[in-house]
Scaffold this motif. Structure first.
Motif, PDB file in Angstrom:
ATOM      1  N   THR A  23       0.849  -1.190   0.000  1.00  0.00           N
ATOM      2  CA  THR A  23       0.000   0.000   0.000  1.00  0.00           C
ATOM      3  C   THR A  23       0.880   1.234   0.000  1.00  0.00           C
ATOM      4  O   THR A  23       2.032   1.191   0.463  1.00  0.00           O
ATOM      5  CB  THR A  23      -0.935   0.023   1.222  1.00  0.00           C
ATOM      6  OG1 THR A  23      -1.774   1.174   1.141  1.00  0.00           O
ATOM      7  CG2 THR A  23      -0.127   0.075   2.507  1.00  0.00           C
ATOM      8  N   HIS A  46      -5.245  -9.668   4.446  1.00  0.00           N
ATOM      9  CA  HIS A  46      -5.852  -8.888   3.368  1.00  0.00           C
ATOM     10  C   HIS A  46      -7.367  -9.060   3.440  1.00  0.00           C
ATOM     11  O   HIS A  46      -7.875 -10.186   3.302  1.00  0.00           O
ATOM     12  CB  HIS A  46      -5.323  -9.357   1.999  1.00  0.00           C
ATOM     13  CG  HIS A  46      -5.873  -8.549   0.853  1.00  0.00           C
ATOM     14  ND1 HIS A  46      -5.937  -9.032  -0.438  1.00  0.00           N
ATOM     15  CD2 HIS A  46      -6.384  -7.281   0.801  1.00  0.00           C
ATOM     16  CE1 HIS A  46      -6.454  -8.104  -1.226  1.00  0.00           C
ATOM     17  NE2 HIS A  46      -6.733  -7.049  -0.486  1.00  0.00           N
ATOM     18  N   ARG A  47      -8.084  -7.964   3.663  1.00  0.00           N
ATOM     19  CA  ARG A  47      -9.536  -8.025   3.799  1.00  0.00           C
ATOM     20  C   ARG A  47     -10.206  -7.886   2.430  1.00  0.00           C
ATOM     21  O   ARG A  47      -9.631  -7.339   1.474  1.00  0.00           O
ATOM     22  CB  ARG A  47     -10.019  -6.898   4.714  1.00  0.00           C
ATOM     23  CG  ARG A  47      -9.598  -7.059   6.164  1.00  0.00           C
ATOM     24  CD  ARG A  47     -10.284  -8.248   6.791  1.00  0.00           C
ATOM     25  NE  ARG A  47     -10.050  -8.311   8.228  1.00  0.00           N
ATOM     26  CZ  ARG A  47     -10.494  -9.306   9.005  1.00  0.00           C
ATOM     27  NH1 ARG A  47     -11.170 -10.313   8.460  1.00  0.00           N
ATOM     28  NH2 ARG A  47     -10.251  -9.294  10.296  1.00  0.00           N
ATOM     29  N   ASP A  60     -12.660  -6.003   1.739  1.00  0.00           N
ATOM     30  CA  ASP A  60     -13.124  -4.630   1.492  1.00  0.00           C
ATOM     31  C   ASP A  60     -12.029  -3.742   0.921  1.00  0.00           C
ATOM     32  O   ASP A  60     -12.147  -2.515   0.911  1.00  0.00           O
ATOM     33  CB  ASP A  60     -13.669  -4.006   2.783  1.00  0.00           C
ATOM     34  CG  ASP A  60     -12.621  -3.998   3.899  1.00  0.00           C
ATOM     35  OD1 ASP A  60     -11.524  -4.537   3.675  1.00  0.00           O
ATOM     36  OD2 ASP A  60     -12.924  -3.448   4.976  1.00  0.00           O
ATOM     37  N   THR A 110      -8.760  -3.534   1.989  1.00  0.00           N
ATOM     38  CA  THR A 110      -7.852  -3.004   2.993  1.00  0.00           C
ATOM     39  C   THR A 110      -6.900  -4.092   3.440  1.00  0.00           C
ATOM     40  O   THR A 110      -7.168  -5.305   3.293  1.00  0.00           O
ATOM     41  CB  THR A 110      -8.625  -2.479   4.218  1.00  0.00           C
ATOM     42  OG1 THR A 110      -9.340  -3.560   4.833  1.00  0.00           O
ATOM     43  CG2 THR A 110      -9.577  -1.362   3.831  1.00  0.00           C
ATOM     44  N   GLU A 124      -4.763  -5.290   6.951  1.00  0.00           N
ATOM     45  CA  GLU A 124      -4.959  -5.146   8.386  1.00  0.00           C
ATOM     46  C   GLU A 124      -3.788  -5.755   9.139  1.00  0.00           C
ATOM     47  O   GLU A 124      -3.291  -6.823   8.768  1.00  0.00           O
ATOM     48  CB  GLU A 124      -6.274  -5.802   8.789  1.00  0.00           C
ATOM     49  CG  GLU A 124      -6.612  -5.698  10.260  1.00  0.00           C
ATOM     50  CD  GLU A 124      -7.925  -6.384  10.586  1.00  0.00           C
ATOM     51  OE1 GLU A 124      -7.927  -7.279  11.436  1.00  0.00           O
ATOM     52  OE2 GLU A 124      -8.952  -6.024   9.935  1.00  0.00           O
ATOM     53  N   GLY A 172      -6.966   5.534   7.056  1.00  0.00           N
ATOM     54  CA  GLY A 172      -7.291   4.247   7.638  1.00  0.00           C
ATOM     55  C   GLY A 172      -7.984   4.425   8.982  1.00  0.00           C
ATOM     56  O   GLY A 172      -8.423   5.521   9.339  1.00  0.00           O
ATOM     57  N   SER A 219      -6.083  -0.731  10.051  1.00  0.00           N
ATOM     58  CA  SER A 219      -6.249  -1.115   8.652  1.00  0.00           C
ATOM     59  C   SER A 219      -5.974   0.092   7.772  1.00  0.00           C
ATOM     60  O   SER A 219      -6.232   1.242   8.156  1.00  0.00           O
ATOM     61  CB  SER A 219      -7.672  -1.645   8.395  1.00  0.00           C
ATOM     62  OG  SER A 219      -8.625  -0.618   8.604  1.00  0.00           O
ATOM     63  N   LEU A 220      -5.465  -0.171   6.577  1.00  0.00           N
ATOM     64  CA  LEU A 220      -5.149   0.849   5.587  1.00  0.00           C
ATOM     65  C   LEU A 220      -5.717   0.434   4.251  1.00  0.00           C
ATOM     66  O   LEU A 220      -5.748  -0.772   3.933  1.00  0.00           O
ATOM     67  CB  LEU A 220      -3.629   1.042   5.460  1.00  0.00           C
ATOM     68  CG  LEU A 220      -2.877   1.542   6.691  1.00  0.00           C
ATOM     69  CD1 LEU A 220      -1.375   1.549   6.396  1.00  0.00           C
ATOM     70  CD2 LEU A 220      -3.344   2.928   7.097  1.00  0.00           C
ATOM     71  N   PRO A 221      -6.181   1.394   3.454  1.00  0.00           N
ATOM     72  CA  PRO A 221      -6.670   1.025   2.120  1.00  0.00           C
ATOM     73  C   PRO A 221      -5.513   0.606   1.222  1.00  0.00           C
ATOM     74  O   PRO A 221      -4.402   1.137   1.307  1.00  0.00           O
ATOM     75  CB  PRO A 221      -7.334   2.315   1.620  1.00  0.00           C
ATOM     76  CG  PRO A 221      -6.659   3.406   2.372  1.00  0.00           C
ATOM     77  CD  PRO A 221      -6.339   2.825   3.720  1.00  0.00           C
ATOM     78  N   VAL A 222      -5.784  -0.369   0.364  1.00  0.00           N
ATOM     79  CA  VAL A 222      -4.785  -0.826  -0.591  1.00  0.00           C
ATOM     80  C   VAL A 222      -4.739   0.171  -1.737  1.00  0.00           C
ATOM     81  O   VAL A 222      -5.749   0.407  -2.412  1.00  0.00           O
ATOM     82  CB  VAL A 222      -5.109  -2.236  -1.119  1.00  0.00           C
ATOM     83  CG1 VAL A 222      -4.086  -2.660  -2.186  1.00  0.00           C
ATOM     84  CG2 VAL A 222      -5.119  -3.236   0.021  1.00  0.00           C
ATOM     85  N   ARG A 223      -3.579   0.821  -1.927  1.00  0.00           N
ATOM     86  CA  ARG A 223      -3.428   1.813  -2.987  1.00  0.00           C
ATOM     87  C   ARG A 223      -2.103   1.596  -3.691  1.00  0.00           C
ATOM     88  O   ARG A 223      -1.116   1.206  -3.072  1.00  0.00           O
ATOM     89  CB  ARG A 223      -3.468   3.234  -2.414  1.00  0.00           C
ATOM     90  CG  ARG A 223      -4.831   3.584  -1.825  1.00  0.00           C
ATOM     91  CD  ARG A 223      -4.794   4.938  -1.191  1.00  0.00           C
ATOM     92  NE  ARG A 223      -3.860   4.967  -0.053  1.00  0.00           N
ATOM     93  CZ  ARG A 223      -3.724   6.012   0.754  1.00  0.00           C
ATOM     94  NH1 ARG A 223      -4.432   7.093   0.553  1.00  0.00           N
ATOM     95  NH2 ARG A 223      -2.867   5.972   1.752  1.00  0.00           N
TER      96      ARG A 223
END
Length: 616
Positions: A491, A529-530, A532, A534, A536, A580, A597-601
């Protein structure tokens, strides 16, 4: 005997006329015929009276020239004359006192009967002569009672009809008009037939002959009771409105369509010290004189904004400092709205001023308090960070010192052991590199430049942190249990800040297990890896759990005796800056779990990433 009808009076007159004819014939004296002529003129009209004059003249000539005329005695002639005189007096008496009432109150035409209002007339000396039918019906008297009033030579009837509180004043006005001949205009209460009183406007004007002498008074009395009640209600409403305007906790003022002030409510007058007695005439006060009340730094701007609003006819809201009567400048919120007619033409401007000085000062105090809090947070963060920096540097520096001693011992051996010394030298280099990395991260953290976002592998970050805290884990007898997702996507984030977050969470987990048995001390770190979108990271300890999970991320909240309560607050700020979220909860099997959690970017999805400064 009262002769109350015209028929009765005419019958009496006819009897007198017949009696006079008989007396004339018996006494052979034609003077009695004058009574007949008078009765015919009064009862019929003057044309019939001319015929009667001709007829009596012929009869008189026949009597006087007749050979059969026997001269009557002088006593008979005298008696006939006295009888004729009495007859004339009686007829005149009957018709003088009654014909006026018959003509006015019984035989009046439609014009007199339907005159609006109460009409009246009086003799030059003020004695009442006439009341129209509406007036008689209002006061509730008959024509016969009115005759007695009209025959009275004083003003006793005045108190009979006029309210006692108005009698003296109205009588004084009436006598003044009688004395000077000026018109009388008076308002007084008149008694109605049911005993109630109503307000009337009485207007009397003198009638004059060709020589200017007053020959009578004519008046009209208009019922104004409803109008006075309406005016009284209007005055009461105006008083209540003025009281409302003066007591409402707002400064109110009115202006002409051109923006010239002409009214200030009492609160404005008391606040600004304006003297209404010294104000210019309505609508002529120059607006510039009120601009002088504003702070010198605000005058030019206020004048320009106000004139622009008045020229365009647009509502205005403005904040500025206005001078109070004690000389203190206070912040005022001014608002203006135009009042328009149906055609859209501005009739006047309504303005209100709100004293917001206390609110402005409170906001300024709050801003200063926020600045002081921010400085305190920076100081606390620096203190907490200093502890973390000292701990991070202590490990590699101690290893450098220990390996340097070993290096010296291997070199001083007899013979020197260069192989071991070489391996120890490599350890010294690795330890020095670790210390340099700590310094590099600190310098990056305090740098004012925005960090360049980069793809971060959280599994690698977790590994680096675990290597850095390896000695701490060993000294605390904590077993490390790693469950890292091998397919965890990278990310875009700040690498140094992610290390700081994981470092804080791991160190807190180690410290949470200081008071539990060595056998159960286990720290589990999981990455996943979620679905949604993200990634975690969870750090779970086997300590005593959290007493208040909802507050552990608040600044200065801590359960440690020597803690400052800033570590987790900084973690939350860093995670939220990366869009996040972070949370904490107690585990049923014992211990606590803190995860973020952080968004996957990817690198193309975000050009600039918000950076968490050390002040947080």
């Amino acid at each position: 005997m009262e002769l109350t009808s015209s028929r009765q009076r005419r019958a009496v007159a006819a009897g007198i006329s017949v009696a006079c004819l008989l007396v004339t014939l018996l006494t052979r004296d034609p003077s009695g015929l004058l009574v007949v002529v008078a009765i015919v003129c009064i009862c019929l009209d003057w044309r019939a009276g001319l015929v009667a004059v001709a007829a009596t003249s012929l009869m008189s000539a026949a009597m006087l020239l007749s050979p059969l005329d026997v001269t009557a005695s002088s006593s008979a002639r005298f008696a006939a004359y006295v009888f004729g005189a009495l007859a004339v007096w009686l007829v005149v008496k009957i018709f003088r006192t009654t014909s006026f009432y018959d003509r006015v109150y019984q035989g009046a035409g439609a014009g007199t009967a339907h005159t609006p209002g109460l009409g009246w007339s009086a003799y030059p000396d003020g004695r009442l002569r006439f009341l129209n039918r509406a007036a008689l019906e209002y006061v509730g008297i008959t024509a016969e009672e009115m005759r007695e009033v009209m025959d009275a030579d004083d003003f006793s009837w005045w108190r009979r009809f006029v309210h006692p509180d108005d009698a003296e004043t109205s009588m004084t006005q009436w006598r003044h008009s009688l004395k000077t001949g000026e018109p009388m205009i008076a308002e007084k209460r008149l008694r109605r037939l049911d005993g109630s009183y109503r307000w009337f406007r009485d207007t009397g004007v003198a009638s004059r002959d060709e020589r200017g002498r007053i020959v009578g008074w004519y008046g009209h009395t208009e019922d104004i009771d409803d109008r006075r009640k309406a005016e009284a209600a209007l005055r009461k409403s105006e008083r209540e409105l003025r009281l409302l305007v003066d007591t409402v906790p707002t400064m109110i003022w009115l202006m002409t369509p051109a923006g010239l002030p002409y009214y200030f409510n009492k609160r404005f007058v008391d606040w600004a010290g304006i003297d209404p007695a010294q104000e210019e005439p309505r609508g002529t006060r120059r607006f510039a004189s009120h601009v002088e009340l504003f702070h010198p730094d605000d005058k030019a701007g206020v004048k320009a904004v106000f004139q622009k609003s008045f020229a365009r006819g647009e509502p205005l809201q403005h904040k500025g400092r206005l001078c109070r009567k004690d000389g203190e400048y206070r912040w005022i919120d001014s608002r203006f709205e135009p009042l328009r007619d149906e055609d859209g033409t501005i009739l006047r401007w309504y303005g209100v001023n709100f004293d917001i000085d206390d609110e402005v000062r409170a906001q300024e105090s709050l801003r200063l308090a926020d600045e002081r809090l921010a400085r305190a947070l920076r100081a606390a963060s620096l203190s907490e960070l200093s502890v973390s920096i000292a701990h991070e540097l202590n490990q590699p520096l101690q290893a450098v010192v220990a390996n340097a001693g070993a290096f010296q011992r291997w070199l001083n051996a007899d013979p020197p052991n260069f192989n071991h010394a070489s391996r120890v030298a490599q350890k010294i280099i690795r330890n020095a590199d670790a210390a340099a990395q700590v310094i590099s991260r600190i310098r990056t953290l305090f740098s004012k430049a925005e960090s360049e976002p980069q793809a971060v592998d959280l599994n690698a970050v977790i590994g680096e942190v675990c290597d850095l805290l390896g000695d701490r884990l060993a000294s605390a007898n904590v077993e490390l249990d790693l469950h890292l997702d091998p397919d965890l996507p990278a990310t875009v984030a700040d690498h140094v800040q992610m290390e700081q977050v994981v470092l804080n969470l791991v160190r807190n987990g180690i410290e949470a297990m200081q008071d539990v048995d060595i056998d159960v001390r286990s720290l589990r770190i999981v990455s996943r890896h979620r679905n949604d979108g993200t990634v975690e990271v969870e750090v779970r300890d086997r300590g005593n759990g959290l007493s208040n999970p909802d507050r552990i991320f608040d600044a200065f909240y801590t359960t440690k005796p020597d803690g400052m309560g800033m570590g987790l607050a900084i973690c939350r700020s860093i995670v939220e800056a990366h869009r996040g979220r972070i949370w904490a909860e107690n585990v049923e099997t014992g211990g606590a779990s803190i995860a973020f959690s952080l968004p996957v970017r990817t690198g193309d999805s975000t050009k600039t990433l918000p950076r968490q400064q050390a002040s947080e």
